[in-house]
Design an enzyme around this catalytic site. Sequence first.
Site, PDB file in Angstrom:
ATOM      1  N   ASP A  39      51.095   0.806 -45.760  1.00  0.00           N
ATOM      2  CA  ASP A  39      51.993   0.831 -44.598  1.00  0.00           C
ATOM      3  C   ASP A  39      53.112  -0.183 -44.806  1.00  0.00           C
ATOM      4  O   ASP A  39      52.862  -1.386 -44.900  1.00  0.00           O
ATOM      5  CB  ASP A  39      51.207   0.478 -43.325  1.00  0.00           C
TER       6      ASP A  39
ATOM      7  N   TYR B 194      60.408  -4.841 -43.272  1.00  0.00           N
ATOM      8  CA  TYR B 194      59.535  -5.778 -43.998  1.00  0.00           C
ATOM      9  C   TYR B 194      60.200  -6.249 -45.294  1.00  0.00           C
ATOM     10  O   TYR B 194      59.726  -7.159 -45.946  1.00  0.00           O
ATOM     11  CB  TYR B 194      58.175  -5.150 -44.333  1.00  0.00           C
TER      12      TYR B 194
ATOM     13  N   LYS C 103      59.154   3.143 -42.063  1.00  0.00           N
ATOM     14  CA  LYS C 103      59.597   3.243 -40.664  1.00  0.00           C
ATOM     15  C   LYS C 103      61.110   3.117 -40.530  1.00  0.00           C
ATOM     16  O   LYS C 103      61.752   2.385 -41.298  1.00  0.00           O
ATOM     17  CB  LYS C 103      58.914   2.152 -39.824  1.00  0.00           C
TER      18      LYS C 103
ATOM     19  N   HIS D 202      60.249   3.013 -35.578  1.00  0.00           N
ATOM     20  CA  HIS D 202      59.520   1.739 -35.513  1.00  0.00           C
ATOM     21  C   HIS D 202      59.336   1.230 -34.073  1.00  0.00           C
ATOM     22  O   HIS D 202      58.269   0.741 -33.724  1.00  0.00           O
ATOM     23  CB  HIS D 202      60.253   0.701 -36.366  1.00  0.00           C
TER      24      HIS D 202
END
Length: 277
Positions: free
Chosen positions: A46, A51, A76, A107
């Site tokens: 994931d 990120y 996302k 998201h």
Amino acid sequence: MSTVPSIALSDGTSIPQLGLGTYKLDDEAVVPVVHAALEIGYRHLDTAKIYRNEAGVGRAIASSGIARDDIYVTTKLWNDDHLKAREALEASLERLGLDRVDLYLIHWPFHQAGTAARAWEQMVELREAGLTTSIGVSNFLPEHLDALAAISEVVPVINQIEVHPLLQQAELRADCARRGIRVESWGPLGHGSVSMAEELPALAAIADAHGKTVAQTVLRWHIQEGLIVFPKSSHVERLRENFDIFDFALTEADMQAIRALNEDRRVGVHPYEGNWS
Ligand SMILES: NC(=O)c1ccc[n+]([C@@H]2O[C@H](COP(=O)([O-])OP(=O)(O)OC[C@H]3O[C@@H](n4cnc5c(N)ncnc54)[C@H](OP(=O)(O)O)[C@@H]3O)[C@@H](O)[C@H]2O)c1
């Protein structure tokens, strides 16, 4: 090799119920962690644009020797990309070094901008174009799901929300179940903000009775609740520990005792506050 169950999704696909979360692992740090996880048997990763580790995740997949199709990859759509989802997914795929992801999620509802429904229309097109196999959402409340249902017959296969023993989200989970949406638990062990063992000492007795750790007990609770879960750890021994949860079962009394620990207490961000661009 993997003992991880598969969960069937409403679009006819399936997803490994346990995976690896990668939040807070940067592009460099994520590579050895993903390698170690794949070596242990994890087959579900994931990530997210925000990120800033999609390139590292992609490098780790490419150098793992494991076939692309044997690994389930989620990324996302970030808030300020709601109106340019195709461009955003193409950029994510470029960083990942993949020609499609398995699951693409909006998201946050980012309802202040009022753009989620427009994003959803594009997500449907991205699925039709084969850039993602499945589409879903994250941090959506019933009102946000209603807004998608008002403009599209395509129902998200997943809603990824904060869930752990302190915040069990029974009502939202039931609402998702009624709509045919499976729930993924983010922050399943406390999001790195709190320790379940310290916050909920009652978990220790249940863990001890099964010869397991508190983290394993909590993850097993998620699994038996039918939730999809992807704890993050940067430590190989914890990656192993978090994967080693399929050789025991909590009793119904254990499950009830853990359900009774709910405090409706968030340790992460409320969906209304996920408004960064
Ligand atoms: N959609 C969203 O808005 C959203 C938000 C947050 C997270 N997520 C996703 O959900 C994934 C999981 O959530 P999360 O990373 O926030 O939190 P989490 O998995 O609940 O917790 C991670 C924290 O727990 C520690 N930990 C891991 N295994 C442990 C063990 N066996 N014993 C003790 N401590 C342990 C980790 O430390 P070490 O790393 O030091 O081991 C880290 O501090 C994320 O990585 C991300 O992929 C999504």
